[in-house]
Structures are given as structure tokens and as C-alpha cells.
Design a protein around this motif. Structure first.
Motif, mmCIF file in Angstrom:
data_model
loop_
_atom_site.group_PDB
_atom_site.id
_atom_site.type_symbol
_atom_site.label_atom_id
_atom_site.label_comp_id
_atom_site.label_asym_id
_atom_site.label_seq_id
_atom_site.Cartn_x
_atom_site.Cartn_y
_atom_site.Cartn_z
ATOM 1 N N ARG A 134 -0.676 -16.478 9.203
ATOM 2 C CA ARG A 134 0.123 -17.068 10.284
ATOM 3 C C ARG A 134 -0.605 -18.254 10.923
ATOM 4 O O ARG A 134 0.028 -19.239 11.300
ATOM 5 C CB ARG A 134 0.480 -16.018 11.340
ATOM 6 C CG ARG A 134 -0.706 -15.352 11.994
ATOM 7 C CD ARG A 134 -0.279 -14.650 13.287
ATOM 8 N NE ARG A 134 0.681 -13.582 13.055
ATOM 9 C CZ ARG A 134 0.370 -12.321 12.829
ATOM 10 N NH1 ARG A 134 -0.910 -11.972 12.762
ATOM 11 N NH2 ARG A 134 1.284 -11.407 12.665
ATOM 12 N N SER A 135 -1.923 -18.179 11.022
ATOM 13 C CA SER A 135 -2.702 -19.266 11.596
ATOM 14 C C SER A 135 -2.754 -20.459 10.650
ATOM 15 O O SER A 135 -2.600 -21.616 11.079
ATOM 16 C CB SER A 135 -4.116 -18.786 11.920
ATOM 17 O OG SER A 135 -4.921 -19.852 12.392
ATOM 18 N N LYS A 138 0.616 -22.296 10.727
ATOM 19 C CA LYS A 138 0.804 -23.170 11.885
ATOM 20 C C LYS A 138 0.028 -24.467 11.716
ATOM 21 O O LYS A 138 0.514 -25.554 12.066
ATOM 22 C CB LYS A 138 0.387 -22.442 13.157
ATOM 23 C CG LYS A 138 1.328 -21.317 13.573
ATOM 24 C CD LYS A 138 0.840 -20.635 14.842
ATOM 25 C CE LYS A 138 1.785 -19.506 15.250
ATOM 26 N NZ LYS A 138 1.301 -18.791 16.469
ATOM 27 N N GLU A 141 1.921 -26.674 9.290
ATOM 28 C CA GLU A 141 3.090 -27.292 9.920
ATOM 29 C C GLU A 141 2.673 -28.429 10.853
ATOM 30 O O GLU A 141 3.340 -29.478 10.901
ATOM 31 C CB GLU A 141 3.880 -26.228 10.685
ATOM 32 C CG GLU A 141 4.549 -25.210 9.766
ATOM 33 C CD GLU A 141 5.176 -24.052 10.525
ATOM 34 O OE1 GLU A 141 4.994 -23.982 11.766
ATOM 35 O OE2 GLU A 141 5.859 -23.218 9.891
ATOM 36 N N ARG A 142 1.556 -28.255 11.575
ATOM 37 C CA ARG A 142 1.066 -29.330 12.441
ATOM 38 C C ARG A 142 0.637 -30.543 11.625
ATOM 39 O O ARG A 142 0.873 -31.698 12.022
ATOM 40 C CB ARG A 142 -0.104 -28.828 13.295
ATOM 41 C CG ARG A 142 0.293 -27.928 14.449
ATOM 42 C CD ARG A 142 -0.834 -27.807 15.468
ATOM 43 N NE ARG A 142 -2.054 -27.285 14.850
ATOM 44 C CZ ARG A 142 -2.358 -25.990 14.776
ATOM 45 N NH1 ARG A 142 -1.515 -25.083 15.293
ATOM 46 N NH2 ARG A 142 -3.482 -25.596 14.228
#
Length: 327
Positions: A134-135, A138, A141-142
Motif C-alpha cells: 500500500r505504501s 501511493k 501514484e505520486r
């Protein structure tokens, strides 16, 4: 200059159930080449294969796009794909994979590649492999948002919604193979098999045109389908036959008479191998039901070996779907 190198990619084990487990994320399974892309701070770029090979020279369009758009000291995990006529064309990737220099540049213009990114393993001085999925997601996506990455860069979809994941299975017409499941709290383990993969399969029919070994004790079956002009076209080969399947086929196979459409043709033991398979041509009148996945080459053949389920004595060769059609 950085001294790090590309890791081996994390792998997946097959599962038979397409249901998304709780606390896992799903991603589409792409019909392409698994690849890791690294860009060093000094500008060096490497496009690596699943087995650790160097594909940089074969994909100059992707390497050039990495220089233009990616920051230094970064490693992305994803899939190289080529689109043709609205579907994924694995055969075009094969044709590009071993080209270099001028030939590779021409192929890049004719069949441009895209990179579907689904993981971020390194960013600057940070090794992200120890972080949970999950990290890393993210952070990926950034990266796409901050760098405004456009084609040939594509952000792979990811969801924790079982209904959305099931909906992706409708993309099979475009060549999507299935789903990959990744646990949300899972770290990235290079060369480890911690992910799960579900490959879509369906049953259909084909005609046996030849067998390997002998007709009395066939080991695999070479399958065909007739095209719209009535020609028997080679469609693919089965996995090793079970003992009951061998017995069932041996009872119905007939040695081919003169004029078999595959007379004089050779078949390789495996894709890319120069070793020839010993086959026996048979009369194309035995219909079998087979389990196949959705990976169909542009040539019309099944790209992966298929599994023979049973002999269909109730069907004639003319009842079999035409060559080039998955159903």
C-alpha cells in the motif's frame, strides 16, 4: 555514480479462484514482457527482463522515454506491452526482443512499446522494497502525478473492490490474461513468490492434426482448426497427455493418408528452440475439448499450451470454431 543494480522481480503463484481475498489488492494481468526499468542519477538507463537479461537495446523508445521523463535513481517494476488493432500483441514483443541498433529503431516505429508500471522499488536514496504494498503504491501514484507521466508510461490499475476486479475480467477481448493479487501489507521480495495470479481459461474444441511420439502412445497432441477457406491451420499444442487421454486418443486416431495439409511441415520442441519435435500426422477427424487461456497470438494460435479434457465423439470437425477465434 550509484552502485545499485536491478533486483530480480517478485513472482506470483497460480490460483484457480478469481475472487479477491480480503486485505489484498487486485491488478490486471497483462499479456506482455515482465520488465524492471532503472534510471541512475548519471543518466544511465537499463531495461531489464524477468530473468535478468538486458532489453535496453531492443527497446530504444522506452529507454529514451526514461531519460526524458524519469528522475534519477529510480526503479520501476511493470510490463512491456505492444498494442495492435485494439488488443495486446505479444507476438510483436517477441519480434522486437532480439533486435539491436537500426533494426530495433525501425521496430520501435512500427510497433511502439508501452510500459505499464505496477510497482516502485527505488526512489532516490530510498529502497522501497521493505515497505508494504500500500505504501509503494501511493509512492507510485505520486510519481505519476508529480511527473505528469504520459504514454508510453501507463499506471496499472489497482483496486481493493472485488466487483471492480471481477469487471476487469471482461477485458479478455483486448488480450488481458487475468488478475494478480497482492497483499496490502506485503513487502517486495525479489525473486520470491508471494503474489497470486489468476489466469482466465475457457473450454473450446479443436481437431487433432498430429501427435508427438506415436499414435498408439501419444505424448502431446498438435491441434488444428479449419479457416474460412477450408484449410487446416495449426492452432497449438497440448500439455503432456494424461494416461486416460492417451488411451482415448489411441483408440480413435488414424494414420494420415497422402495429401495431409501439414505434410513437410516441422514443429519445434518449444518456442525459440531449434530442436525439432518428432510427430506423426493423423487424419484430422478427431475432435477434442480443450481448456485454453485467452492469450491468442495475432497469427491466430494459442500462445500457451492447452489442456486436453476429453474426446468429443459427438462432434464433427466442421462443428469446431474457425481458426483464429477463441471460442
Amino acid at each position: 555514480m550509484s552502485t545499485w543494480s536491478l533486483p530480480r522481480p517478485m513472482l506470483a503463484v497460480p490460483v484457480a479462484d478469481p475472487a479477491l481475498p480480503p486485505d489484498w489488492a487486485a491488478e490486471p494481468k497483462w499479456d506482455g514482457y515482465r520488465s524492471l526499468i532503472g534510471r541512475w542519477a548519471d543518466g544511465r538507463v537499463v531495461v531489464g527482463s524477468r530473468t535478468g537479461g538486458d532489453l535496453t537495446a531492443a527497446f530504444p523508445d522506452i529507454a529514451a522515454a526514461a531519460v526524458r521523463r524519469l528522475p534519477g535513481d529510480i526503479v520501476l517494476d511493470g510490463e512491456l506491452v505492444v498494442w495492435e488493432n485494439g488488443r495486446l500483441a505479444f507476438e510483436r514483443l517477441q519480434q522486437r526482443a532480439h533486435r539491436t541498433a537500426v533494426s530495433a529503431a525501425r521496430a520501435a516505429q512500427q510497433w511502439p512499446a508501452h510500459f505499464v508500471a505496477f510497482d516502485l522499488l527505488r526512489q532516490g536514496d530510498d529502497d522501497l522494497t521493505a515497505r508494504p504494498y500500500r505504501s509503494r503504491r501511493k509512492a507510485l501514484e505520486r510519481l505519476f502525478a508529480d511527473r505528469d507521466l504520459q504514454p508510453p508510461w501507463t499506471l496499472c490499475p489497482s483496486t481493493t473492490d472485488p466487483r471492480e476486479a471481477t469487471g476487469w475480467l471482461q477485458w479478455s477481448a483486448a488480450g488481458m490474461e487475468g488478475l494478480v493479487f497482492k497483499r496490502l501489507d506485503q513487502r517486495y521480495v525479489p525473486n520470491g513468490r508471494g503474489w497470486l495470479k489468476y489466469r482466465m481459461r475457457h473450454t473450446t474444441e479443436a481437431v487433432i492434426g498430429a501427435v508427438s511420439c506415436t499414435t498408439s502412445a501419444p505424448v502431446t497432441a498438435l491441434l488444428g482448426r479449419f479457416d474460412s477457406d477450408g484449410r487446416l491451420r495449426y492452432a497449438g499444442r497440448t500439455t503432456v497427455l494424461s494416461a486416460p487421454a492417451r488411451r482415448a486418443l489411441a483408440a480413435g486416431l488414424r494414420h494420415a493418408e497422402s495429401g495431409h495439409p501439414w505434410t513437410g511441415r516441422t514443429f519445434s520442441v518449444a518456442w525459440g528452440s531449434r530442436e525439432r519435435l518428432t510427430v506423426r500426422l493423423v487424419e484430422p477427424d478427431v475432435v477434442v475439448e480443450v481448456a485454453v487461456d485467452v492469450s491468442l497470438e495475432p497469427s491466430g494460435r494459442w500462445r500457451h499450451p492447452v489442456r486436453l479434457l476429453r474426446v468429443r465423439t459427438d462432434m464433427a470437425p466442421t462443428d469446431v470454431p474457425l481458426f483464429g477465434r477463441p471460442q
